[in-house]
Motif scaffolding. Structure first.
Motif, PDB file in Angstrom:
ATOM      1  N   PHE A 246       0.824  -1.207   0.000  1.00 12.90           N
ATOM      2  CA  PHE A 246       0.000   0.000   0.000  1.00 12.90           C
ATOM      3  C   PHE A 246       0.864   1.265   0.000  1.00 12.90           C
ATOM      4  O   PHE A 246       0.455   2.308  -0.509  1.00 12.90           O
ATOM      5  CB  PHE A 246      -0.914  -0.018   1.239  1.00 12.90           C
ATOM      6  CG  PHE A 246      -2.097   0.905   1.144  1.00 12.90           C
ATOM      7  CD1 PHE A 246      -3.289   0.485   0.567  1.00 12.90           C
ATOM      8  CD2 PHE A 246      -2.040   2.204   1.642  1.00 12.90           C
ATOM      9  CE1 PHE A 246      -4.379   1.330   0.483  1.00 12.90           C
ATOM     10  CE2 PHE A 246      -3.130   3.064   1.569  1.00 12.90           C
ATOM     11  CZ  PHE A 246      -4.306   2.616   0.978  1.00 12.90           C
ATOM     12  N   GLN A 247       2.059   1.161   0.580  1.00 11.24           N
ATOM     13  CA  GLN A 247       2.941   2.316   0.710  1.00 11.24           C
ATOM     14  C   GLN A 247       3.451   2.818  -0.637  1.00 11.24           C
ATOM     15  O   GLN A 247       3.784   4.005  -0.776  1.00 11.24           O
ATOM     16  CB  GLN A 247       4.123   1.942   1.607  1.00 11.24           C
ATOM     17  CG  GLN A 247       5.062   3.092   1.931  1.00 11.24           C
ATOM     18  CD  GLN A 247       6.264   2.625   2.715  1.00 11.24           C
ATOM     19  OE1 GLN A 247       6.662   1.464   2.639  1.00 11.24           O
ATOM     20  NE2 GLN A 247       6.873   3.531   3.473  1.00 11.24           N
ATOM     21  N   ILE A 248       3.493   1.935  -1.622  1.00 18.35           N
ATOM     22  CA  ILE A 248       4.025   2.307  -2.945  1.00 18.35           C
ATOM     23  C   ILE A 248       3.226   3.474  -3.536  1.00 18.35           C
ATOM     24  O   ILE A 248       2.002   3.441  -3.598  1.00 18.35           O
ATOM     25  CB  ILE A 248       3.979   1.088  -3.900  1.00 18.35           C
ATOM     26  CG1 ILE A 248       4.853  -0.043  -3.354  1.00 18.35           C
ATOM     27  CG2 ILE A 248       4.435   1.479  -5.306  1.00 18.35           C
ATOM     28  CD1 ILE A 248       4.707  -1.348  -4.112  1.00 18.35           C
ATOM     29  N   GLU A 249       3.929   4.521  -3.898  1.00 17.47           N
ATOM     30  CA  GLU A 249       3.347   5.730  -4.505  1.00 17.47           C
ATOM     31  C   GLU A 249       2.398   6.465  -3.559  1.00 17.47           C
ATOM     32  O   GLU A 249       1.515   7.212  -4.001  1.00 17.47           O
ATOM     33  CB  GLU A 249       2.630   5.391  -5.815  1.00 17.47           C
ATOM     34  CG  GLU A 249       3.566   4.832  -6.882  1.00 17.47           C
ATOM     35  CD  GLU A 249       2.864   4.562  -8.201  1.00 17.47           C
ATOM     36  OE1 GLU A 249       1.642   4.822  -8.279  1.00 17.47           O
ATOM     37  OE2 GLU A 249       3.528   4.102  -9.134  1.00 17.47           O
ATOM     38  N   ARG A 250       2.568   6.267  -2.262  1.00 21.08           N
ATOM     39  CA  ARG A 250       1.794   7.022  -1.262  1.00 21.08           C
ATOM     40  C   ARG A 250       2.784   7.615  -0.256  1.00 21.08           C
ATOM     41  O   ARG A 250       2.988   7.058   0.830  1.00 21.08           O
ATOM     42  CB  ARG A 250       0.773   6.130  -0.557  1.00 21.08           C
ATOM     43  CG  ARG A 250      -0.396   5.701  -1.457  1.00 21.08           C
ATOM     44  CD  ARG A 250      -1.356   4.816  -0.675  1.00 21.08           C
ATOM     45  NE  ARG A 250      -2.556   4.505  -1.423  1.00 21.08           N
ATOM     46  CZ  ARG A 250      -2.694   3.457  -2.232  1.00 21.08           C
ATOM     47  NH1 ARG A 250      -1.667   2.621  -2.424  1.00 21.08           N
ATOM     48  NH2 ARG A 250      -3.829   3.247  -2.874  1.00 21.08           N
ATOM     49  N   PRO A 251       3.388   8.729  -0.564  1.00 25.00           N
ATOM     50  CA  PRO A 251       4.415   9.314   0.313  1.00 25.00           C
ATOM     51  C   PRO A 251       3.880   9.771   1.673  1.00 25.00           C
ATOM     52  O   PRO A 251       4.675   9.979   2.596  1.00 25.00           O
ATOM     53  CB  PRO A 251       4.947  10.499  -0.500  1.00 25.00           C
ATOM     54  CG  PRO A 251       3.865  10.802  -1.485  1.00 25.00           C
ATOM     55  CD  PRO A 251       3.221   9.489  -1.812  1.00 25.00           C
ATOM     56  N   TRP A 252       2.564   9.915   1.811  1.00 18.89           N
ATOM     57  CA  TRP A 252       1.989  10.308   3.100  1.00 18.89           C
ATOM     58  C   TRP A 252       2.014   9.156   4.103  1.00 18.89           C
ATOM     59  O   TRP A 252       1.820   9.372   5.305  1.00 18.89           O
ATOM     60  CB  TRP A 252       0.547  10.802   2.934  1.00 18.89           C
ATOM     61  CG  TRP A 252      -0.366   9.810   2.259  1.00 18.89           C
ATOM     62  CD1 TRP A 252      -0.662   9.737   0.937  1.00 18.89           C
ATOM     63  CD2 TRP A 252      -1.082   8.736   2.887  1.00 18.89           C
ATOM     64  NE1 TRP A 252      -1.520   8.692   0.685  1.00 18.89           N
ATOM     65  CE2 TRP A 252      -1.797   8.065   1.866  1.00 18.89           C
ATOM     66  CE3 TRP A 252      -1.204   8.289   4.204  1.00 18.89           C
ATOM     67  CZ2 TRP A 252      -2.612   6.954   2.124  1.00 18.89           C
ATOM     68  CZ3 TRP A 252      -2.013   7.183   4.463  1.00 18.89           C
ATOM     69  CH2 TRP A 252      -2.704   6.528   3.436  1.00 18.89           C
ATOM     70  N   LEU A 253       2.282   7.936   3.631  1.00 17.95           N
ATOM     71  CA  LEU A 253       2.335   6.758   4.490  1.00 17.95           C
ATOM     72  C   LEU A 253       3.793   6.375   4.744  1.00 17.95           C
ATOM     73  O   LEU A 253       4.544   6.108   3.802  1.00 17.95           O
ATOM     74  CB  LEU A 253       1.591   5.589   3.834  1.00 17.95           C
ATOM     75  CG  LEU A 253       1.661   4.232   4.550  1.00 17.95           C
ATOM     76  CD1 LEU A 253       1.049   4.325   5.944  1.00 17.95           C
ATOM     77  CD2 LEU A 253       0.955   3.163   3.722  1.00 17.95           C
ATOM     78  N   ILE A 254       4.177   6.359   5.993  1.00 16.82           N
ATOM     79  CA  ILE A 254       5.558   6.039   6.383  1.00 16.82           C
ATOM     80  C   ILE A 254       5.558   4.731   7.157  1.00 16.82           C
ATOM     81  O   ILE A 254       4.897   4.618   8.208  1.00 16.82           O
ATOM     82  CB  ILE A 254       6.178   7.156   7.250  1.00 16.82           C
ATOM     83  CG1 ILE A 254       6.192   8.483   6.487  1.00 16.82           C
ATOM     84  CG2 ILE A 254       7.575   6.780   7.705  1.00 16.82           C
ATOM     85  CD1 ILE A 254       5.068   9.424   6.832  1.00 16.82           C
ATOM     86  N   PHE A 255       6.266   3.723   6.664  1.00 18.12           N
ATOM     87  CA  PHE A 255       6.351   2.434   7.346  1.00 18.12           C
ATOM     88  C   PHE A 255       7.742   2.271   7.946  1.00 18.12           C
ATOM     89  O   PHE A 255       8.743   2.275   7.228  1.00 18.12           O
ATOM     90  CB  PHE A 255       6.057   1.288   6.374  1.00 18.12           C
ATOM     91  CG  PHE A 255       6.169  -0.072   7.013  1.00 18.12           C
ATOM     92  CD1 PHE A 255       5.506  -0.358   8.204  1.00 18.12           C
ATOM     93  CD2 PHE A 255       6.943  -1.057   6.425  1.00 18.12           C
ATOM     94  CE1 PHE A 255       5.614  -1.612   8.797  1.00 18.12           C
ATOM     95  CE2 PHE A 255       7.056  -2.315   7.006  1.00 18.12           C
ATOM     96  CZ  PHE A 255       6.389  -2.581   8.199  1.00 18.12           C
ATOM     97  N   LEU A 256       7.803   2.120   9.266  1.00 22.78           N
ATOM     98  CA  LEU A 256       9.078   2.037   9.972  1.00 22.78           C
ATOM     99  C   LEU A 256       9.497   0.611  10.304  1.00 22.78           C
ATOM    100  O   LEU A 256      10.656   0.378  10.661  1.00 22.78           O
ATOM    101  CB  LEU A 256       9.017   2.840  11.279  1.00 22.78           C
ATOM    102  CG  LEU A 256       8.686   4.326  11.186  1.00 22.78           C
ATOM    103  CD1 LEU A 256       8.664   4.938  12.583  1.00 22.78           C
ATOM    104  CD2 LEU A 256       9.694   5.045  10.303  1.00 22.78           C
ATOM    105  N   GLY A 257       8.565  -0.342  10.224  1.00 22.95           N
ATOM    106  CA  GLY A 257       8.865  -1.675  10.711  1.00 22.95           C
ATOM    107  C   GLY A 257       8.805  -1.690  12.235  1.00 22.95           C
ATOM    108  O   GLY A 257       8.310  -0.738  12.865  1.00 22.95           O
TER     109      GLY A 257
END
Length: 375
Positions: A246-257
């Motif tokens: 889902f994060q692909i091409e959505r810079p407003w979403l930050i996934f840190l693990g």
């Protein structure tokens, strides 16, 4: 006096509780031995299991009975470590060894520790009746919350043999880390992730109980309502790939693990609220410590600690709908006075819920149970 605690497994959030309990009990002349099983299959993907010099691992077997996961722990180390004046076990029907502890004419009384009833999933009436039958075999009940205590009393457990422990976790290090966080550290984190002061943070296991897909869809709507909205997701689990795709091409979403220590502290210090539309449990205590209001929904399967939240006081509880939830997130970030009020009340709640208070409540219950056991 000597007691044994048999815990299903040892997650990171329980380590400090057990270590502090062993120490505080020792000061009162009570020797506490902690035993724990191997991590259940459904929790392994979270990667948060630990070990402790204050606890001993029990060999555990996992299998299914009519489609239900159950476990059996080898209690021989408990027997050789005894004798004990009291054994405390999890209030759960899945632990086969518990039935052996309460069966027949046993010498050691058993107390139970748990939710009080099944809060987080739908179960059959027979399964819930079995849980309450098992609970009534105990000498004492240590309830996570007031709601759990009420549940066992309504199911027939004596009210004068119930202690509310006020389930919590250790937030001392988290609080201190946030307080010690330098402004330039937070600024650097903000810059690296393009945060605009309207950031919601999710911390937890990436699994069905946390409703990750719901969170992502609501985040998309919230970003449409305000382009400055950002969502940080920190955690690990079976649905990690859902977040990464889902994060692909959505810079407003930050996934840190998965994050711990200072990495968790800086993410919280840089955020303005916690976004937890799925199961809310002990994350409420972390949120209070960080002065971050939890934005959640009226979903019916929250954990007992959901009762710590007060809608409009230290949290916001929306209808269980992605549009309603996204609107709730947006409203909190747009209303600066509301956000400040929620944060202040989170700080007050953080003083009431702590692992130190929980340890003293738990120890009080142990001592009362030992008194009844002697009689």
């Amino acid at each position: 006096m000597r007691i044994a605690i048999i815990h299903p497994w040892l997650p990171q959030y329980r380590k400090r509780f057990f270590e502090l309990l062993v120490h505080e009990a020792g000061l009162k002349g009570v020797e506490v031995h902690v035993y724990y099983g191997e991590t259940p299959r459904e929790w392994r993907a979270r990667n948060d299991s630990v070990s402790s010099p204050s606890a001993r691992l029990l060999r555990t077997w996992f299998f299914s009975i009519r489609g239900r996961d159950v476990s059996f722990k080898d209690l021989r180390p408990v027997r050789t470590g005894g004798p004990y004046d009291l054994i405390i076990a999890e209030q759960a029907v899945r632990n086969i060894e518990t039935y052996l502890l309460v069966a027949g004419r046993r010498k050691t009384p058993v107390a139970f520790w748990g939710h009080g009833r099944t809060f987080t999933v739908r179960v059959s009436r027979n399964q819930e009746n079995l849980k309450q039958w098992l609970t009534r075999r105990g000498l004492w009940f240590l309830a996570y919350t007031k709601g759990g205590a009420q549940a066992v009393v309504e199911a027939g457990f004596p009210s004068d043999r119930v202690t509310v422990v006020q389930n919590s976790i250790d937030t001392t290090v988290l609080k201190q880390s946030i307080e010690d966080m330098r402004v330039d550290e937070i600024s650097a984190f903000n810059s690296s992730h393009d945060l605009k002061g309207k950031t919601a943070l999710f911390v937890g296991g990436l699994d069905a109980s946390k409703r990750i897909q719901f969170l992502l869809e609501a985040g998309e709507i919230a970003h449409t309502l305000d382009s400055d909205f950002r969502l940080i997701i920190a955690g690990d689990g079976d649905e990690r790939d859902v977040v990464e795709r889902f994060q692909i091409e959505r810079p407003w979403l930050i996934f840190l693990g998965p994050v711990f220590g200072s990495s968790k502290a800086v993410a919280m210090a840089a955020s303005q609220a916690m976004a937890m539309p799925g199961r809310v449990g002990l994350v409420a205590v972390d949120a209070f410590a960080a002065r971050l209001p939890v934005i959640t929904t009226d979903w019916p399967w929250h954990a007992p600690e959901f009762e710590y939240l007060e809608d409009g006081v230290n949290a916001v509880v929306t209808k269980d709908d992605t549009h309603a939830y996204a609107t709730g997130l947006d409203a909190v970030f747009r209303d600066h006075a509301l956000l400040l009020s929620l944060k202040a009340n989170c700080g007050l709640a953080g003083e009431a819920y702590s692992v130190e208070v929980m340890v003293q409540n738990f120890l009080h219950g142990i001592c009362r149970a030992l008194e009844v056991g002697r009689r």
